[in-house]
Design a protein around this motif. Structure first.
Motif, PDB file in Angstrom:
ATOM      1  N   LEU A 160       0.821  -1.208   0.000  1.00  0.00           N
ATOM      2  CA  LEU A 160       0.000   0.000   0.000  1.00  0.00           C
ATOM      3  C   LEU A 160       0.858   1.262   0.000  1.00  0.00           C
ATOM      4  N   VAL A 161       1.963   1.208   0.737  1.00  0.00           N
ATOM      5  CA  VAL A 161       2.899   2.347   0.728  1.00  0.00           C
ATOM      6  C   VAL A 161       3.415   2.587  -0.682  1.00  0.00           C
ATOM      7  N   GLU A 162       3.732   1.496  -1.383  1.00  0.00           N
ATOM      8  CA  GLU A 162       4.242   1.604  -2.746  1.00  0.00           C
ATOM      9  C   GLU A 162       3.168   2.166  -3.681  1.00  0.00           C
ATOM     10  N   ARG A 163       1.927   1.746  -3.480  1.00  0.00           N
ATOM     11  CA  ARG A 163       0.830   2.267  -4.323  1.00  0.00           C
ATOM     12  C   ARG A 163       0.661   3.770  -4.150  1.00  0.00           C
ATOM     13  N   LEU A 164       0.774   4.228  -2.910  1.00  0.00           N
ATOM     14  CA  LEU A 164       0.660   5.669  -2.654  1.00  0.00           C
ATOM     15  C   LEU A 164       1.798   6.431  -3.322  1.00  0.00           C
ATOM     16  N   LYS A 165       2.991   5.858  -3.308  1.00  0.00           N
ATOM     17  CA  LYS A 165       4.132   6.517  -3.937  1.00  0.00           C
ATOM     18  C   LYS A 165       3.980   6.565  -5.455  1.00  0.00           C
ATOM     19  N   GLU A 166       3.440   5.487  -6.023  1.00  0.00           N
ATOM     20  CA  GLU A 166       3.288   5.421  -7.480  1.00  0.00           C
ATOM     21  C   GLU A 166       2.172   6.347  -7.985  1.00  0.00           C
ATOM     22  N   ASN A 167       1.200   6.626  -7.131  1.00  0.00           N
ATOM     23  CA  ASN A 167       0.051   7.444  -7.554  1.00  0.00           C
ATOM     24  C   ASN A 167      -0.016   8.709  -6.699  1.00  0.00           C
ATOM     25  N   ARG A 168       0.805   9.664  -7.043  1.00  0.00           N
ATOM     26  CA  ARG A 168       0.883  10.912  -6.268  1.00  0.00           C
ATOM     27  C   ARG A 168       0.006  12.020  -6.833  1.00  0.00           C
ATOM     28  N   GLY A 169      -0.503  11.819  -8.047  1.00  0.00           N
ATOM     29  CA  GLY A 169      -1.279  12.876  -8.684  1.00  0.00           C
ATOM     30  C   GLY A 169      -2.696  12.969  -8.136  1.00  0.00           C
ATOM     31  N   THR A 170      -3.385  14.007  -8.577  1.00  0.00           N
ATOM     32  CA  THR A 170      -4.789  14.203  -8.187  1.00  0.00           C
ATOM     33  C   THR A 170      -5.674  13.630  -9.283  1.00  0.00           C
ATOM     34  N   ASP A 171      -5.848  12.299  -9.259  1.00  0.00           N
ATOM     35  CA  ASP A 171      -6.618  11.648 -10.312  1.00  0.00           C
ATOM     36  C   ASP A 171      -7.322  10.419  -9.749  1.00  0.00           C
ATOM     37  N   LEU A 172      -7.968   9.673 -10.642  1.00  0.00           N
ATOM     38  CA  LEU A 172      -8.730   8.506 -10.222  1.00  0.00           C
ATOM     39  C   LEU A 172      -7.845   7.440  -9.587  1.00  0.00           C
ATOM     40  N   ASN A 173      -6.642   7.251 -10.107  1.00  0.00           N
ATOM     41  CA  ASN A 173      -5.725   6.247  -9.551  1.00  0.00           C
ATOM     42  C   ASN A 173      -5.373   6.571  -8.111  1.00  0.00           C
ATOM     43  N   ARG A 174      -5.178   7.858  -7.829  1.00  0.00           N
ATOM     44  CA  ARG A 174      -4.882   8.270  -6.460  1.00  0.00           C
ATOM     45  C   ARG A 174      -6.073   7.988  -5.550  1.00  0.00           C
ATOM     46  N   ALA A 175      -7.280   8.261  -6.034  1.00  0.00           N
ATOM     47  CA  ALA A 175      -8.482   8.002  -5.246  1.00  0.00           C
ATOM     48  C   ALA A 175      -8.604   6.515  -4.910  1.00  0.00           C
ATOM     49  N   MET A 176      -8.330   5.653  -5.896  1.00  0.00           N
ATOM     50  CA  MET A 176      -8.423   4.209  -5.669  1.00  0.00           C
ATOM     51  C   MET A 176      -7.368   3.737  -4.670  1.00  0.00           C
ATOM     52  N   ALA A 177      -6.156   4.308  -4.763  1.00  0.00           N
ATOM     53  CA  ALA A 177      -5.101   3.942  -3.816  1.00  0.00           C
ATOM     54  C   ALA A 177      -5.479   4.365  -2.402  1.00  0.00           C
ATOM     55  N   LEU A 178      -6.008   5.572  -2.254  1.00  0.00           N
ATOM     56  CA  LEU A 178      -6.435   6.051  -0.943  1.00  0.00           C
ATOM     57  C   LEU A 178      -7.558   5.190  -0.385  1.00  0.00           C
ATOM     58  N   ASP A 179      -8.471   4.756  -1.259  1.00  0.00           N
ATOM     59  CA  ASP A 179      -9.583   3.909  -0.829  1.00  0.00           C
ATOM     60  C   ASP A 179      -9.073   2.589  -0.254  1.00  0.00           C
ATOM     61  N   ASP A 180      -8.066   2.007  -0.890  1.00  0.00           N
ATOM     62  CA  ASP A 180      -7.497   0.754  -0.387  1.00  0.00           C
ATOM     63  C   ASP A 180      -6.850   0.944   0.983  1.00  0.00           C
ATOM     64  N   VAL A 181      -6.164   2.087   1.157  1.00  0.00           N
ATOM     65  CA  VAL A 181      -5.523   2.373   2.448  1.00  0.00           C
ATOM     66  C   VAL A 181      -6.588   2.545   3.535  1.00  0.00           C
ATOM     67  N   ILE A 182      -7.636   3.277   3.221  1.00  0.00           N
ATOM     68  CA  ILE A 182      -8.708   3.512   4.199  1.00  0.00           C
ATOM     69  C   ILE A 182      -9.377   2.192   4.588  1.00  0.00           C
ATOM     70  N   MET A 183      -9.633   1.339   3.599  1.00  0.00           N
ATOM     71  CA  MET A 183     -10.260   0.054   3.880  1.00  0.00           C
ATOM     72  C   MET A 183      -9.352  -0.821   4.747  1.00  0.00           C
ATOM     73  N   PHE A 184      -8.029  -0.712   4.546  1.00  0.00           N
ATOM     74  CA  PHE A 184      -7.092  -1.461   5.389  1.00  0.00           C
ATOM     75  C   PHE A 184      -7.262  -1.057   6.854  1.00  0.00           C
ATOM     76  N   TYR A 185      -7.307   0.250   7.093  1.00  0.00           N
ATOM     77  CA  TYR A 185      -7.469   0.731   8.467  1.00  0.00           C
ATOM     78  C   TYR A 185      -8.836   0.338   9.026  1.00  0.00           C
ATOM     79  N   PHE A 186      -9.880   0.396   8.197  1.00  0.00           N
ATOM     80  CA  PHE A 186     -11.209   0.031   8.670  1.00  0.00           C
ATOM     81  C   PHE A 186     -11.270  -1.460   9.009  1.00  0.00           C
ATOM     82  N   ASP A 187     -10.703  -2.295   8.134  1.00  0.00           N
ATOM     83  CA  ASP A 187     -10.699  -3.734   8.398  1.00  0.00           C
ATOM     84  C   ASP A 187      -9.932  -4.067   9.672  1.00  0.00           C
ATOM     85  N   ASP A 188      -8.930  -3.229   9.980  1.00  0.00           N
ATOM     86  CA  ASP A 188      -8.108  -3.435  11.166  1.00  0.00           C
ATOM     87  C   ASP A 188      -8.706  -2.720  12.387  1.00  0.00           C
ATOM     88  N   HIS A 189      -9.918  -2.140  12.193  1.00  0.00           N
ATOM     89  CA  HIS A 189     -10.622  -1.436  13.261  1.00  0.00           C
ATOM     90  C   HIS A 189      -9.797  -0.271  13.824  1.00  0.00           C
TER      91      HIS A 189
END
Length: 575
Positions: A33-62
């Motif tokens: 996930l850290v690598e995905r955030l680094k690869e997608n630094r722009g303000t676009d759909l790819n960045r939104a999807m990467a952020l969504d995965d990070v948020i879901m990780f934290y939510f799944d981990d409560h």
């Protein structure tokens, strides 16, 4: 009666299906996930999807709160790319985040997410998001005792989950439905819902809920069976996550409630002692304060009133500092029971006053929340007008832009005028200075011409005397006197000119106060104001120092200065 009310309220708190806030440990974000955030630094759909995965990780981990910064960034990205799906999802995440931090802004974000999600094109992603929003709203309405709204959200969410085959969400909706039925004291219906849910998919949180409902029906053997099942299942795990730990603590506390109902006070304390380690590790103030509440109740039953009082005071402090007003209310109620048993009636009266204050606070909070519900319902009804309002706002923005340009133009014109006026003043000042210099040059030129004329006459006379030396002694004396007069007159004129440049109104003010002063008196006053001493004045005027002193004495009389020690220079300094 008082005792049974406390037990009922505690059990109702334990029956709700909650999500744990954090786990025992806080693992770092995975490298992928850290690598995905680094690869997608722009303000676009790819960045939104990467952020969504990070948020879901934290939510799944409560670890909801840890996701806050990523949720805020997702909102910024969604607004930048003008994607309503991601805008709705960011508001949904914000609602969840503030829900678990007990923030009143939950409903604002949840309703905004709902309004946007309902306008999206129907596909799996948009329907999944809509179902999750209804699930979050049902939990919020349950917590705030708004059961008609809770039932409506559950029904809407169940329809979407069943239609689209979202089985996991369906189980969660049924769990919330069972919790609501239990809260409404429909315990048998709640048990049927929980058991039906277990047939389709094993859900650990359903077991403590079933146990709590059996306890309310006074079927204590069944209640103990289900809580023991939870304890046996979770304690055998090699590694438990946050939700497992939460359900284990709930099981121990429900078991303690059963023992309290049966007046088995020692057994209740043993059950709480068994959960003490997990409660401390879990770090949830709500669970910890409830554990203290149950412990104080058991100690009260054993007659250990002082120890019970100390324990309940600790529970009140934790609930108060953590803004857990419902638990604080129950703890204060139990404290009044303990004081009643101790026959400490004076302290009991003070505690009951505190209890009444908390009751009023709870009622006011419920009223405020109902007002908020009505407010947001009105906002939902006004959705049809939203487009027109947006268009009106757009037109207003265009008008404001034109007005801004006009304002800037006017400001620019004013600044130009001010600049030109300042420039004109500066030019006028320069012209005045130049005029003064020109008059000075003209005056000096005229004086020089007069001096040259006089000198020419002197040269003519001296030439004549040189050619006719006899009988011209008197003429030579006259010529010398003329030269001295010329020198004295030039010095006086020069002094007057430069003095009036520095003190333009001196002569005018002085003569207005003392009209009898002669020109020589006025010039002597100017010499004194210029701090010239007697010797300097004598040299300048071509007279003796004694004559200057005599003139100063006469001047003091004319200026009406009677004090012999008064400073003439200080007196003239006023002019």
């Amino acid at each position: 009666m008082k005792h049974s009310i406390i037990i009922l309220l505690i059990s109702l708190f334990l029956s709700f299906v909650a999500v744990a806030q954090e786990e025992y440990s806080t693992p770092q974000l995975p490298d992928s996930l850290v690598e995905r955030l680094k690869e997608n630094r722009g303000t676009d759909l790819n960045r939104a999807m990467a952020l969504d995965d990070v948020i879901m990780f934290y939510f799944d981990d409560h670890r909801i709160v840890d996701a806050t910064s990523f949720i805020n960034e997702l909102g910024d990205v969604a607004n930048s790319i003008h994607d309503n799906y991601w805008i709705a999802k960011s508001h949904y995440y914000k609602a969840l985040c503030v829900y678990y931090t007990y923030n009143a802004e939950f409903l604002a974000h949840a309703n905004k997410a709902l309004r946007i999600a309902e306008t999206l094109r129907k596909n799996e992603a948009s329907q999944l998001l809509l179902a999750r929003i209804y699930l979050a709203r049902s939990a919020y309405f349950f917590d705030n005792n708004l059961f008609p709204e809770c039932q409506e959200s559950i029904n809407n969410g169940l329809k979407i989950a069943e239609k689209n085959g979202f089985h996991s969400l369906k189980h969660l909706f049924l769990g919330n439905l069972g919790a609501m039925l239990e809260h409404l004291e429909k315990y048998e219906d709640a048990i049927d819902i929980f058991k039906e849910n277990l047939k389709n998919k094993f859900n650990l949180s359903a077991l403590p809920n079933i146990a709590a409902s059996y306890r309310e029906l006074h079927q204590y053997d069944s209640a103990v069976f289900y809580v023991d099942s939870v304890i046996s299942y979770v304690t055998k795990m090699e590694k438990m996550n946050g939700n497992d730990g939460y359900q284990l603590i709930r099981a121990y506390q429900i078991k303690a409630l059963v023992f309290i109902d049966l007046n088995l006070w020692d057994q209740a304390i043993k059950s709480l002692d068994a959960s003490k380690y997990y409660t401390a590790q879990y770090g949830d103030k709500s669970l910890f304060s409830r554990e203290l509440l149950l412990r104080a109740d058991a100690l009260n039953g054993l007659g250990k009133y002082e120890q019970a009082l100390k324990t309940i005071d600790n529970a009140i402090d934790i609930a108060n500092t953590s803004n857990l007003i419902n638990i604080e209310w129950m703890a204060v109620k139990l404290k009044s029971d303990i004081l009643d048993n101790m026959k400490a009636y004076k302290r009991e009266v003070e505690t009951l006053r505190y209890f009444i204050t908390l009751t009023d606070t709870l009622n006011n909070r419920e009223n405020v929340e109902k007002v908020q519900i009505q407010k947001f319902q009105q906002e939902t009804m006004a959705m049809e007008q939203q487009y027109e309002l947006q268009q009106a706002a757009m037109r207003q923005r265009h008008r404001l832009i034109w007005l801004s340009f006009a304002f800037l133009f006017v400001v620019g014109a004013l600044l130009t005028v001010i600049f030109m006026l300042n420039r004109k003043r500066k030019l006028e000042t320069i012209a005045a200075v130049l005029d003064t210099r020109n008059r000075e040059v003209t005056s000096k030129t005229l004086e020089q011409m007069h001096l040259n004329q006089v000198l020419q006459e002197v040269v003519t006379k001296l030439t004549y005397f040189a050619n006719n030396p006899k009988g011209n002694n008197n003429a030579v004396d006259i010529t010398i006197r003329d030269l001295k007069g010329l020198i004295d007159n030039g010095s006086a004129k020069d002094f007057d000119y430069f003095f009036t440049q520095v003190h333009p109104d001196f002569y005018k003010k002085l003569q207005a106060d003392f009209p009898d002063l002669t020109p020589n008196d006025l010039r002597l006053c100017a010499y004194i104001k210029s701090n010239l001493n007697v010797k300097e004045v004598a040299e300048l005027t071509g007279v003796s120092a004694d004559s200057v002193k005599t003139a100063r004495s006469r001047l003091r009389k004319k200026l009406c200065i009677t004090d012999p020690y008064a400073s003439l220079s200080k007196f003239l300094g006023k002019y």
